[in-house]
Design an enzyme around this catalytic site. Structure first.
Site, PDB file in Angstrom:
ATOM      1  CG  ASP A 106      -5.474   4.427   5.756  1.00 44.39           C
ATOM      2  OD1 ASP A 106      -5.574   4.035   4.590  1.00 44.39           O
ATOM      3  OD2 ASP A 106      -4.396   4.563   6.348  1.00 44.39           O
ATOM      4  CG  HIS A 125      -1.323   3.383   5.369  1.00 43.70           C
ATOM      5  ND1 HIS A 125      -2.634   3.041   5.256  1.00 43.70           N
ATOM      6  CD2 HIS A 125      -0.646   2.482   4.609  1.00 43.70           C
ATOM      7  CE1 HIS A 125      -2.754   1.978   4.478  1.00 43.70           C
ATOM      8  NE2 HIS A 125      -1.557   1.613   4.082  1.00 43.70           N
ATOM      9  CB  SER A 173      -0.953  -0.003   1.195  1.00 44.98           C
ATOM     10  OG  SER A 173      -0.223  -0.064   2.389  1.00 44.98           O
TER      11      SER A 173
END
Lengths: 167, 153
Positions: B96, B69, B30
């Site tokens: 998210d 992230h 990701s």
């Protein structure tokens, strides 16, 4: 003493040590680079400006973003992640940072760019404080190395403001 | 010998970085092309406030595996100093909120385990292979044991 296993072990240890040393040195060499990036952002239009059903102000705007980040690239740079954030204060929040646009620059050749875009992410406030609000647009960048320490810095551009009325 | 030095390095990093797990292995794509599967990240947990653009490692209630992230939105409250944070993977299309617990809009300070400060490619593959193909782990331990038993020194 001089068995195959012993020699293989010595060779492996030496190779790993050398590799770690090279990684550390290439990461340290990034400190020698003193970059001088530049950027300019112009808000061309406020497309719409309203209060959502949850009671939060939301804006859509069109911007011109131009920047030259070529000096950030060194031989140990894998990519530069760049993003533009709106930053402002409100009575409840001492700091609000809302990312509006971002991009990944894979190489030095692509680091001098010019883009005409609407905000990629929603420019939504926590609450309803955006009418007539003055804000900064900040160009942040995050240098991702091939190995080692990551670097980040920014250019703050001030003097932007939102309209007093919803539209 | 190797095991002991690895343990010493691990504990040393724990002290220096102040994070309970100073190193994480990237498990998903990701954050590509920045971080690939199998890369290792060094974490740092300081008192400094969380700011947009930082790459953080966070836990979500009800998920066992932490996520790495980037922070895209920060709202810091005036009175309490508590932060509301929204994250997104560089390679993901949307933010998210779908990954967070049901109904959760923001991450808070206590969800965040640390921020990524350093990067080392490929090394994490060792642990990925060990956990996904345990047979290799047992073969390796067996071979090492055999070497220890048969060595004459």
């Amino acid at each position: 003493m001089h068995s195959f296993g012993y020699r293989a072990n010595a060779l492996l240890t030496f190779a790993v040590t050398l590799l770690a040393l090279i990684c550390a040195m290439s990461s340290l060499s990034d400190n020698l680079n003193s970059p001088s990036p530049s950027s300019h952002v112009k808000v061309l239009n406020i497309n719409w400006f309203q209060k959502s059903t949850q009671g939060n102000d939301e804006v859509s705007m069109t911007m011109n973003i131009s920047a030259n980040l070529q000096s950030l690239f060194t031989w140990n740079t894998k990519q530069v992640f760049v993003f533009l954030a709106a930053e402002y204060e409100t009575p409840q929040n001492s700091l609000n940072q809302v990312s509006l646009w971002d991009g990944i620059i894979p190489s030095k050749e692509h680091a001098k760019f010019w883009i005409h875009t609407t905000n990629k992410y929603r420019f939504t406030d926590q609450g309803s404080n955006l009418q007539g609000k003055e804000f900064n647009l900040t160009l942040h960048w995050h240098v991702m190395p091939k190995t080692g320490k990551m670097f980040a810095d920014k250019i703050v551009m001030s003097g932007f403001s939102l309209p007093v009325e919803y539209r | 010998m190797i095991v002991t030095s690895a343990l010493i390095i691990w504990k040393g990093l724990m002290c220096v970085t102040g994070s309970e797990s100073p190193v994480v292995v990237v498990l998903s794509g990701s954050m590509e092309p920045g971080f690939k599967r199998g890369d290792i990240l060094f974490l740092h947990m300081s008192k400094d406030p969380i700011r947009a653009g930082e790459i953080v490692v966070f836990n979500v209630d009800g998920r066992k595996i932490p996520i790495v992230h980037r922070v895209i939105k920060v709202h810091e409250h005036e009175d309490t100093g508590e932060v509301d944070v929204l994250t997104k993977g560089d390679n993901n299309f949307g933010d998210d909120r779908l990954l967070y617990a049901h109904g959760q809009l923001w991450l808070h300070r206590h969800h965040i385990m640390g921020r990524a400060v350093g990067f080392l490619p490929y090394v994490g593959w060792v642990t990925i292979i060990m956990t996904e193909k345990p047979i290799i782990k047992y073969l390796l331990i067996g071979a090492l044991g055999l070497v220890v038993i048969t060595s004459k020194e």
